[in-house]
Design a protein around this motif. Sequence first.
Motif, PDB file in Angstrom:
ATOM      1  N   LEU A 195      -5.152   4.922  -9.134  1.00  0.00           N
ATOM      2  CA  LEU A 195      -4.049   4.515  -8.272  1.00  0.00           C
ATOM      3  C   LEU A 195      -2.892   4.045  -9.137  1.00  0.00           C
ATOM      4  O   LEU A 195      -3.032   3.080  -9.893  1.00  0.00           O
ATOM      5  N   PRO A 196      -1.739   4.716  -9.062  1.00  0.00           N
ATOM      6  CA  PRO A 196      -0.579   4.244  -9.820  1.00  0.00           C
ATOM      7  C   PRO A 196      -0.188   2.832  -9.392  1.00  0.00           C
ATOM      8  O   PRO A 196      -0.456   2.424  -8.260  1.00  0.00           O
ATOM      9  N   VAL A 197       0.410   2.099 -10.292  1.00  0.00           N
ATOM     10  CA  VAL A 197       0.787   0.716 -10.004  1.00  0.00           C
ATOM     11  C   VAL A 197       1.824   0.681  -8.882  1.00  0.00           C
ATOM     12  O   VAL A 197       2.845   1.371  -8.922  1.00  0.00           O
ATOM     13  N   LEU A 198       1.540  -0.142  -7.871  1.00  0.00           N
ATOM     14  CA  LEU A 198       2.438  -0.293  -6.725  1.00  0.00           C
ATOM     15  C   LEU A 198       2.750  -1.774  -6.525  1.00  0.00           C
ATOM     16  O   LEU A 198       1.824  -2.585  -6.450  1.00  0.00           O
ATOM     17  N   PRO A 199       4.023  -2.131  -6.408  1.00  0.00           N
ATOM     18  CA  PRO A 199       4.358  -3.540  -6.169  1.00  0.00           C
ATOM     19  C   PRO A 199       4.023  -3.948  -4.739  1.00  0.00           C
ATOM     20  O   PRO A 199       4.303  -3.220  -3.785  1.00  0.00           O
ATOM     21  N   MET A 200       3.428  -5.106  -4.569  1.00  0.00           N
ATOM     22  CA  MET A 200       3.088  -5.574  -3.228  1.00  0.00           C
ATOM     23  C   MET A 200       4.320  -5.938  -2.411  1.00  0.00           C
ATOM     24  O   MET A 200       4.240  -6.076  -1.182  1.00  0.00           O
ATOM     25  N   ALA A 201       5.459  -6.063  -3.062  1.00  0.00           N
ATOM     26  CA  ALA A 201       6.697  -6.372  -2.352  1.00  0.00           C
ATOM     27  C   ALA A 201       7.140  -5.241  -1.434  1.00  0.00           C
ATOM     28  O   ALA A 201       8.071  -5.410  -0.630  1.00  0.00           O
ATOM     29  N   LEU A 202       6.500  -4.087  -1.518  1.00  0.00           N
ATOM     30  CA  LEU A 202       6.816  -2.981  -0.617  1.00  0.00           C
ATOM     31  C   LEU A 202       6.336  -3.235   0.806  1.00  0.00           C
ATOM     32  O   LEU A 202       6.756  -2.544   1.745  1.00  0.00           O
ATOM     33  N   VAL A 203       5.443  -4.205   0.969  1.00  0.00           N
ATOM     34  CA  VAL A 203       4.742  -4.416   2.232  1.00  0.00           C
ATOM     35  C   VAL A 203       5.302  -5.608   2.991  1.00  0.00           C
ATOM     36  O   VAL A 203       5.511  -6.678   2.417  1.00  0.00           O
TER      37      VAL A 203
END
Length: 277
Positions: A195-203
């Motif tokens: 899983l590529p790194v995803l910022p939780m700030a997207l949610v």
Amino acid sequence: MRRYAVFGSPIAHSLSPFIHAAFARQTGIALEYVAIEAGHGDFAEKLAASGVDGANVTLPLKEDAFALCRSTSARAQRAGAVNTLLHEGDGWRGDNTDGLGLVRDLTERHGLDLRDRRVLLLGAGGAARGVAPALLDAGIHSLYIANRTAERADALADALGDPARVHPRGWDALSDLGEFDLLVNATAATRTGALPVLPMALVAPRSVAVDLNYGASAVAFLAWARAAGCAQALDGLGMLVEQAAESFSLWHGVRPETDAVYAALRARVETSPAAGD
């Protein structure tokens, strides 16, 4: 008896033969439907040798299938990708039912209202190309396309032809994009557990996340979505059934009911969550 197939790689665990066999029993249509392993190098040859009347196409061949077609539907042209092939004379007509399948699953099965929603689409390959036009047609407010190769995101945005609503971005820009109502994982990376790194700030608190994969391939993204606080985290099993029903309708002129088939598949995947289409 007519013969159909699904082509892709890997394809051994595909649920498409199960789905179309169930549709055939439901509608009283006699058919054979098989899974055929094929990659970029041998897809055209295996398709020609298969003798099928129609076919589904999964990863990584949806753009290859588009290139093989003599004619394509308007939605396939917008996507630049094909997941459904129909014999037309001595050639192929291509269509794409992925996007309609996704929208039907989200709106009819899960009760989501997509109108005026801010949407993030992760990936710009054949799977992303298949669903992007239908999301726009469903009335979303904006579509941000993020891809590790920014040029591919740019190319998909250009193909969609809606610059007011479609915004391509590189993966490194994710942390600057803010919150989204709907996050769609259309990357193939999670099929290998990466899983590529995803910022939780997207949610945001009411965000919905959907992975176009299902089973083991969807575990990593859905786990991230739950940890980030998404209100719902959905896999692609419902989309798989709905897009198959659309393909079946194109081939046979009747759209089968999907709820019972979806329920059977859900039980099957929870028992043996191997990756499939």
